[in-house]
Design a protein around this motif. Sequence first.
Motif, PDB file in Angstrom:
ATOM      1  N   ALA A  75      -1.479   3.863 -14.877  1.00 57.60           N
ATOM      2  CA  ALA A  75      -1.599   2.999 -14.179  1.00 57.60           C
ATOM      3  C   ALA A  75      -0.101   2.239 -13.628  1.00 57.60           C
ATOM      4  O   ALA A  75       0.061   1.859 -12.553  1.00 57.60           O
ATOM      5  CB  ALA A  75      -2.298   1.623 -14.860  1.00 57.60           C
ATOM      6  N   ASP A  76       0.825   2.350 -14.678  1.00 60.21           N
ATOM      7  CA  ASP A  76       2.187   2.001 -14.382  1.00 60.21           C
ATOM      8  C   ASP A  76       3.154   2.905 -13.886  1.00 60.21           C
ATOM      9  O   ASP A  76       4.414   2.682 -13.588  1.00 60.21           O
ATOM     10  CB  ASP A  76       3.061   1.247 -15.539  1.00 60.21           C
ATOM     11  CG  ASP A  76       2.964   2.086 -16.723  1.00 60.21           C
ATOM     12  OD1 ASP A  76       3.283   3.212 -16.602  1.00 60.21           O
ATOM     13  OD2 ASP A  76       3.174   1.584 -18.125  1.00 60.21           O
ATOM     14  N   GLY A  77       2.753   4.321 -13.822  1.00 56.77           N
ATOM     15  CA  GLY A  77       3.451   5.171 -12.998  1.00 56.77           C
ATOM     16  C   GLY A  77       4.219   6.000 -13.924  1.00 56.77           C
ATOM     17  O   GLY A  77       5.034   6.847 -13.546  1.00 56.77           O
ATOM     18  N   ARG A  78       4.494   5.807 -15.293  1.00 56.37           N
ATOM     19  CA  ARG A  78       4.954   6.397 -16.105  1.00 56.37           C
ATOM     20  C   ARG A  78       4.405   7.813 -16.332  1.00 56.37           C
ATOM     21  O   ARG A  78       5.362   8.783 -16.738  1.00 56.37           O
ATOM     22  CB  ARG A  78       5.420   5.821 -17.394  1.00 56.37           C
ATOM     23  CG  ARG A  78       6.398   4.653 -17.261  1.00 56.37           C
ATOM     24  CD  ARG A  78       6.788   4.079 -18.790  1.00 56.37           C
ATOM     25  NE  ARG A  78       5.285   3.312 -19.132  1.00 56.37           N
ATOM     26  CZ  ARG A  78       5.200   2.759 -20.417  1.00 56.37           C
ATOM     27  NH1 ARG A  78       6.297   2.733 -21.190  1.00 56.37           N
ATOM     28  NH2 ARG A  78       4.169   1.852 -20.666  1.00 56.37           N
TER      29      ARG A  78
ATOM     30  N   THR B 192      -2.745   3.494 -19.550  1.00 56.63           N
ATOM     31  CA  THR B 192      -1.858   2.521 -19.321  1.00 56.63           C
ATOM     32  C   THR B 192      -0.517   3.301 -18.557  1.00 56.63           C
ATOM     33  O   THR B 192      -0.006   2.618 -17.760  1.00 56.63           O
ATOM     34  CB  THR B 192      -1.285   1.755 -20.726  1.00 56.63           C
ATOM     35  OG1 THR B 192      -2.597   1.367 -21.216  1.00 56.63           O
ATOM     36  CG2 THR B 192      -0.404   0.843 -20.349  1.00 56.63           C
ATOM     37  N   TYR B 193      -0.202   4.311 -19.166  1.00 51.13           N
ATOM     38  CA  TYR B 193       0.807   5.089 -18.529  1.00 51.13           C
ATOM     39  C   TYR B 193       0.403   5.509 -17.225  1.00 51.13           C
ATOM     40  O   TYR B 193       1.362   5.606 -16.203  1.00 51.13           O
ATOM     41  CB  TYR B 193       1.481   6.256 -19.188  1.00 51.13           C
ATOM     42  CG  TYR B 193       1.526   5.744 -20.807  1.00 51.13           C
ATOM     43  CD1 TYR B 193       3.028   5.381 -21.099  1.00 51.13           C
ATOM     44  CD2 TYR B 193       0.878   5.857 -21.998  1.00 51.13           C
ATOM     45  CE1 TYR B 193       3.365   4.851 -22.172  1.00 51.13           C
ATOM     46  CE2 TYR B 193       1.284   5.682 -22.977  1.00 51.13           C
ATOM     47  CZ  TYR B 193       2.669   5.085 -23.388  1.00 51.13           C
ATOM     48  OH  TYR B 193       2.732   4.746 -24.697  1.00 51.13           O
TER      49      TYR B 193
END
Length: 327
Positions: A277-280, A274-275
Motif C-alpha cells: 500500500a505504501d509503495g515499499r 502494508t508495504y
Amino acid sequence: MFLDCKIVPSHVYMNIYNFYYTHNLWLLIMFLANSFKIVLEVARQGTFVDAARMLGISAPAVSKQIKQLENQLGFVIFNRTTRSVVLTEAGKQLADCLDRSHDEMQSLLQRLSDHQERPSGKLKINAPMAFGERFLVSPIADYALLYPDVTVDVEFSDHRVHLVEEGYDLIIRIGKLENSGLVAKRLSHFASHLCASPAFLSRYGTPQSPDELKQLPAVIYSNAAAQISYQTPDNRTGVISLNPAIYANSMGMLMESTLKGVGFAKLPAFACSTYLADGRLIRLLADHKLTPEMGIYAIYPDRRYLPLKVRKFIDLLSDHLSQQTTA
C-alpha cells in the motif's frame, strides 16, 4: 463400592458403573488396579514398549489397557506420537495421585471431570511470530477474559517445536503440514503474493512472465520448497524452480531481505499488504494466482476427549480468523 456416586461426577461415575454393571465388582477392581499399575510404569519408562518389558506383557496389551482406562474415565492420560508417549496435564495429576488415599483419588477425579465442564488449567500454545503478533494477540486476550480459570502460556516463535514432548496443548501452523500423526484442524486460509522492492526492480527489471523469475535472486522461507506453483489468467497452471539468494526461517528476516532488494519473495498477504500500500514493495505478476492458498491449522495430539479449554480456544480462534484472513 469403590467410588461414591455422591462424590464422583456423573459422567465418570456412570462410565465406571456401566463397566461394573456389565461385568462385576471384582473385575472392576482388578481392571482399575491393573490399569493404574500400567499407567505408573508407562509414566516411568516413557514408552509402551519399555513399560511392557518391565511388566512382562506385550506393548499392544499396554496400549489397549491404557485406551480402555481413558475410555472409562473420559479423558486422555497419555499423548502419543511416533517418537514418544507423554503424560497429559490430567495424566500427570492422575499418576501423582495413584499412590495416595482413596479420598484424594475421588477428589482428583472430580477435578479432572470439572475440566470437561468448564475450561480450567493451563493452556500452552505456540504460533509463528509474525502471524501470532498480527492475528492472535486479540483473540488470546479475549479468551483469557472469557475463561479466567485458564492460565494461558503463549509462545510466538519461528523455530520448530515438538508438540507432545514440549508439553504444548496446541500449536498453530501455516502452509503444508508434515505427516506427524497429530490432529490438524483447518481454521482458515490466506493468499500469497510475489513481491519485490523498487530498488530490486530498478536493478533487474520487472518480470513479465513466470519463466523470467527463474534467473532472478529469490528470498525463500527455509521450511518451504524452493519453487512456486501458479495459475495464469487463462487458467493454465505451472511450477517454476527458484534461484535462492537467501533462506530464512522468520518472517522478519524474509521481509527485511525483500525490502532491501536482496531478492523477490513469495509473501503472505497479511504480511506484505502494508508495504504494498505504501509503495515499499511492488507486487509481481499480479494477474497470476499463486497456488494453493495457504491453510492455517490448529494442531493437537488427540481428537478423543479434547479438553474443553482447547476446544473453546479453537472455536474462538476459528471465528476470529475467518473474519480477518480471507481478504
